[in-house]
Write a protein that holds these residues in place. Structure first.
Motif, PDB file in Angstrom:
ATOM      1  N   LEU A 154       0.815  -1.228   0.000  1.00  7.30           N
ATOM      2  CA  LEU A 154       0.000   0.000   0.000  1.00  7.30           C
ATOM      3  C   LEU A 154       0.841   1.266   0.000  1.00  7.30           C
ATOM      4  CD1 LEU A 154      -0.320   1.516   3.013  1.00  7.30           C
ATOM      5  CD2 LEU A 154      -1.698  -0.490   3.450  1.00  7.30           C
ATOM      6  N   LYS A 208       8.409  -8.086  -1.924  1.00  5.38           N
ATOM      7  CA  LYS A 208       8.203  -6.737  -1.416  1.00  5.38           C
ATOM      8  C   LYS A 208       9.435  -5.848  -1.609  1.00  5.38           C
ATOM      9  CE  LYS A 208       6.778  -3.199   0.752  1.00  5.38           C
ATOM     10  NZ  LYS A 208       5.803  -2.834   1.691  1.00  5.38           N
ATOM     11  N   ILE A 219      12.936   5.977  -9.968  1.00  7.18           N
ATOM     12  CA  ILE A 219      13.015   7.398  -9.586  1.00  7.18           C
ATOM     13  C   ILE A 219      14.456   7.898  -9.700  1.00  7.18           C
ATOM     14  CG2 ILE A 219      12.635   9.077  -7.737  1.00  7.18           C
ATOM     15  CD1 ILE A 219      10.477   7.116  -6.624  1.00  7.18           C
ATOM     16  N   PHE A 260      13.063  10.352  -3.614  1.00  7.89           N
ATOM     17  CA  PHE A 260      12.146   9.594  -2.762  1.00  7.89           C
ATOM     18  C   PHE A 260      12.517   9.693  -1.292  1.00  7.89           C
ATOM     19  CE2 PHE A 260      15.230   6.461  -4.432  1.00  7.89           C
ATOM     20  CZ  PHE A 260      15.729   5.916  -3.259  1.00  7.89           C
ATOM     21  N   CYS A 264       9.366   3.854   3.766  1.00 11.22           N
ATOM     22  CA  CYS A 264       9.602   2.568   3.102  1.00 11.22           C
ATOM     23  C   CYS A 264      10.799   2.540   2.160  1.00 11.22           C
ATOM     24  CB  CYS A 264       8.337   2.141   2.351  1.00 11.22           C
ATOM     25  SG  CYS A 264       6.975   1.788   3.456  1.00 11.22           S
ATOM     26  N   LEU A 265      10.706   3.261   1.042  1.00 14.45           N
ATOM     27  CA  LEU A 265      11.730   3.074   0.006  1.00 14.45           C
ATOM     28  C   LEU A 265      13.166   3.234   0.521  1.00 14.45           C
ATOM     29  CD1 LEU A 265      10.268   4.632  -3.297  1.00 14.45           C
ATOM     30  CD2 LEU A 265       9.863   2.412  -2.280  1.00 14.45           C
ATOM     31  N   ARG A 416       9.925  19.665  -7.611  1.00 11.63           N
ATOM     32  CA  ARG A 416       9.126  18.490  -7.982  1.00 11.63           C
ATOM     33  C   ARG A 416       8.675  18.491  -9.437  1.00 11.63           C
ATOM     34  NH1 ARG A 416       9.753  14.102  -4.849  1.00 11.63           N
ATOM     35  NH2 ARG A 416       9.668  14.619  -2.653  1.00 11.63           N
TER      36      ARG A 416
HETATM   37  C1  UDX Z   1       5.977   2.945  -1.317  1.00 12.17           C
HETATM   38  C2  UDX Z   1       5.528   1.948  -2.376  1.00 12.17           C
HETATM   39  O1  UDX Z   1       5.023   2.674  -3.504  1.00 12.17           O
HETATM   40  C3  UDX Z   1       4.461   1.025  -1.812  1.00 12.17           C
HETATM   41  O2  UDX Z   1       4.090   0.056  -2.781  1.00 12.17           O
HETATM   42  C4  UDX Z   1       5.023   0.335  -0.576  1.00 12.17           C
HETATM   43  O3  UDX Z   1       4.050  -0.497   0.014  1.00 12.17           O
HETATM   44  C5  UDX Z   1       5.491   1.356   0.439  1.00 12.17           C
HETATM   45  O4  UDX Z   1       6.437   2.232  -0.165  1.00 12.17           O
HETATM   46  P1  UDX Z   1       4.951   5.186  -0.291  1.00 12.17           P
HETATM   47  O5  UDX Z   1       6.090   5.190   0.677  1.00 12.17           O
HETATM   48  O6  UDX Z   1       3.582   5.520   0.180  1.00 12.17           O
HETATM   49  O7  UDX Z   1       4.846   3.767  -0.991  1.00 12.17           O
HETATM   50  O8  UDX Z   1       5.341   6.262  -1.403  1.00 12.17           O
HETATM   51  P2  UDX Z   1       5.453   6.306  -2.983  1.00 12.17           P
HETATM   52  O9  UDX Z   1       4.194   6.767  -3.579  1.00 12.17           O
HETATM   53  O10 UDX Z   1       6.051   5.076  -3.527  1.00 12.17           O
HETATM   54  O11 UDX Z   1       6.518   7.498  -3.123  1.00 12.17           O
HETATM   55  C6  UDX Z   1       7.807   7.372  -2.535  1.00 12.17           C
HETATM   56  C7  UDX Z   1       8.622   8.612  -2.757  1.00 12.17           C
HETATM   57  O12 UDX Z   1       9.033   8.722  -4.098  1.00 12.17           O
HETATM   58  C8  UDX Z   1       7.936   9.937  -2.418  1.00 12.17           C
HETATM   59  O13 UDX Z   1       8.835  10.739  -1.678  1.00 12.17           O
HETATM   60  C9  UDX Z   1       7.639  10.532  -3.760  1.00 12.17           C
HETATM   61  O14 UDX Z   1       7.627  11.943  -3.733  1.00 12.17           O
HETATM   62  C10 UDX Z   1       8.818  10.022  -4.587  1.00 12.17           C
HETATM   63  N1  UDX Z   1       8.561   9.927  -6.029  1.00 12.17           N
HETATM   64  C11 UDX Z   1       7.584   9.108  -6.501  1.00 12.17           C
HETATM   65  C12 UDX Z   1       9.337  10.659  -6.920  1.00 12.17           C
HETATM   66  O15 UDX Z   1      10.235  11.411  -6.516  1.00 12.17           O
HETATM   67  N2  UDX Z   1       9.090  10.536  -8.262  1.00 12.17           N
HETATM   68  C13 UDX Z   1       8.136   9.737  -8.760  1.00 12.17           C
HETATM   69  O16 UDX Z   1       7.987   9.669  -9.986  1.00 12.17           O
HETATM   70  C14 UDX Z   1       7.338   8.991  -7.846  1.00 12.17           C
END
Ligand code: UDX
Length: 438
Positions: A154, A208, A219, A260, A264-265, A416
């Motif tokens: 999620l 995962k 990214i 990012f 999580c990531l 952004r």
């Molecule tokens: C992520 C995964 O998408 C999800 O599947 C997992 O379960 C948990 O980790 P989340 O942490 O909610 O979800 O954020 P996500 O929407 O993936 O964005 C992560 C980061 O990447 C954000 O800081 C966002 O700003 C950045 N991002 C995203 C970018 O810089 N560029 C993009 O094109 C997309």
């Protein structure tokens, strides 16, 4: 559907609270357990301790049905058939690896109360091999129970949608019975045509971290292209659009910017590297080190642009920072690139004022010395430079003409690539964006 199954959810943070409310909405009786009495009290009143669109309404609705309850008392799980472990696995304080303290203690806490045939289902993101180790532990302390792993994908901001209509369900199981129990739980979601993937325990754990590594790589790939565009006089937004039309590449997760963050990531790719090294497969994930480095470099590049625009010495300048959360539609500031940049500028002596529609309180908790403002126009007033760092919708709706009358100098950096550059330039602004030549 076997809604006569009773479920428990251990750990009622972001993942657990969402899972508990969503499972209740499918008709199950759910008991949520968390060690934080304040959180449990709030959830029991039907109030969310964090911001997540749609989950507040769902939680309040499910509490009213009486099917959903929360407690700090682990013995309350005794009657449940399936126990979802949703506790956090943060980065450990002394290295890259994940801290498994909470997962291990959650399993140990519920073990004495597990009934005959109970299934413990891990949902937390863990290093591969953890599930097998927990299963071996369970065999010793609660041989009447079994264990499965069911990773969660999620996204914050879409938590309810991603739980009730996920793009796949992945279950790591050691036998058919465990798979069947999980099928009984998820039947309404399976009926929507959701792909069902049965795996062994290690593969389910790996799915995962592999997915998150791929997303992080995408990214950082586009942010690397942004660096090259800057050096070569190109425009990364056009480049991303052009490569994204190839269905093998796809246009999502190609938004260049400050990179990012979140809970999580960043920690998942680091924990994955640490685990690979333990397994003797360090070289296979060496590229993730570069992904991490590109990501952190994006923050530095913004600060370089600020210094270029203002001066090496920032002490005389007011900088308005738009956005504190790691992404819009969330109040999560964990490892937020926006907040990190604000902190660094503040440390360099700039007068930084931060606005965010939802993240001010969590950000203030972490950094009480920073200055925050609830009124975006107030924050912007008298500033020498505006930094757009989290792409909330309300920032795209700002009128550059009106804002132009409030600031000391009309300089904006779009971290952004989400603002309309022509609109701002036509209103007389000096407009910079990462990966786009001026
Ligand atoms: C992520 C995964 O998408 C999800 O599947 C997992 O379960 C948990 O980790 P989340 O942490 O909610 O979800 O954020 P996500 O929407 O993936 O964005 C992560 C980061 O990447 C954000 O800081 C966002 O700003 C950045 N991002 C995203 C970018 O810089 N560029 C993009 O094109 C997309």
């Amino acid at each position: 559907m076997s809604t006569n199954l009773t479920l428990s959810v251990i750990g009622c943070g972001y993942l657990g609270a969402t899972h508990a409310a969503c499972m209740s909405s499918l008709g199950f009786n759910v008991i949520g357990v968390d060690t934080d009495p304040e959180k449990v009290e709030m959830l029991s009143r039907g109030e969310l301790p964090f911001y997540e669109p749609g989950l507040d309404t769902l939680l309040a609705q499910e509490i009213k049905t009486g099917r959903l309850n929360f407690t700090t008392d682990f013995s309350a799980v005794a009657g449940a058939d399936v126990h979802f472990v949703c506790v956090g696995t943060p980065q450990s304080k002394d290295g890259l690896a994940a801290d498994l303290t909470y997962v291990k203690s959650a399993v140990a806490e519920i073990a004495p109360f597990l009934k005959e045939g109970a299934l413990v289902v891990g949902k937390s993101t863990v290093p591969v091999g953890t599930a097998q180790a927990l299963l071996e532990l369970l065999v010793k302390i609660a041989p009447q129970a079994d264990l499965a792993w069911n990773p969660e994908f999620l996204r914050e901001g879409f938590a309810v949608e991603d739980t009730l209509t996920p793009n796949r369900l992945v279950v790591g199981v050691a036998n058919d019975r465990a798979e069947q129990i999980l099928k009984d739980v998820y039947q309404p979601i399976i009926d929507l045509g959701t792909p069902w993937i049965r795996a062994d325990l290690p593969t389910a754990e790996l799915v995962k971290v592999a997915a998150n590594s791929f997303l992080a790589t995408k990214i950082s790939f586009i942010n690397a292209m942004a660096e090259v565009c800057e050096a070569a006089g190109g425009d990364v937004t056009i480049l991303a659009k052009a490569i994204g039309y190839d269905p093998r590449i796809g246009n999502r997760f190609l938004q260049a910017g400050i990179g990012f963050g979140g809970g999580c990531l960043p920690k998942d790719i680091r924990a994955f590297m640490a685990r690979a090294e333990e397994l003797g497969a360090k070289q296979a994930l060496e590229f993730l080190r570069e992904i991490d480095a590109i990501n952190l470099r994006a923050r530095q590049r913004v600060i370089d642009v600020v210094r270029n625009d203002l001066s090496e010495d920032l002490t005389q300048y007011k900088i308005a920072v738009l956005g504190a959360t790691f992404k819009p539609d969330s109040d999560d500031v964990r490892d937020s690139p926006a907040l990190d940049i604000a902190v660094q500028l503040h440390a360099a002596g700039a007068h930084v004022v931060i606005h965010d529609p939802k993240g001010i309180e969590p950000a203030r908790k972490r950094f009480p010395n920073l200055t925050f403002g609830h009124d975006v126009l107030e924050c912007i007033k008298g500033s020498d430079l505006i930094l757009h760092l989290t792409e909330w919708k309300e920032y795209r709706e700002l009128d550059p003409k009106i804002i132009g009358d409030l600031v000391k100098s009309k300089i904006i950096i779009d971290g952004r690539n989400a603002l309309d550059r022509e609109l701002w330039r036509n209103a007389g602004w000096k407009f910079h964006a990462l990966g786009r030549t001026d």
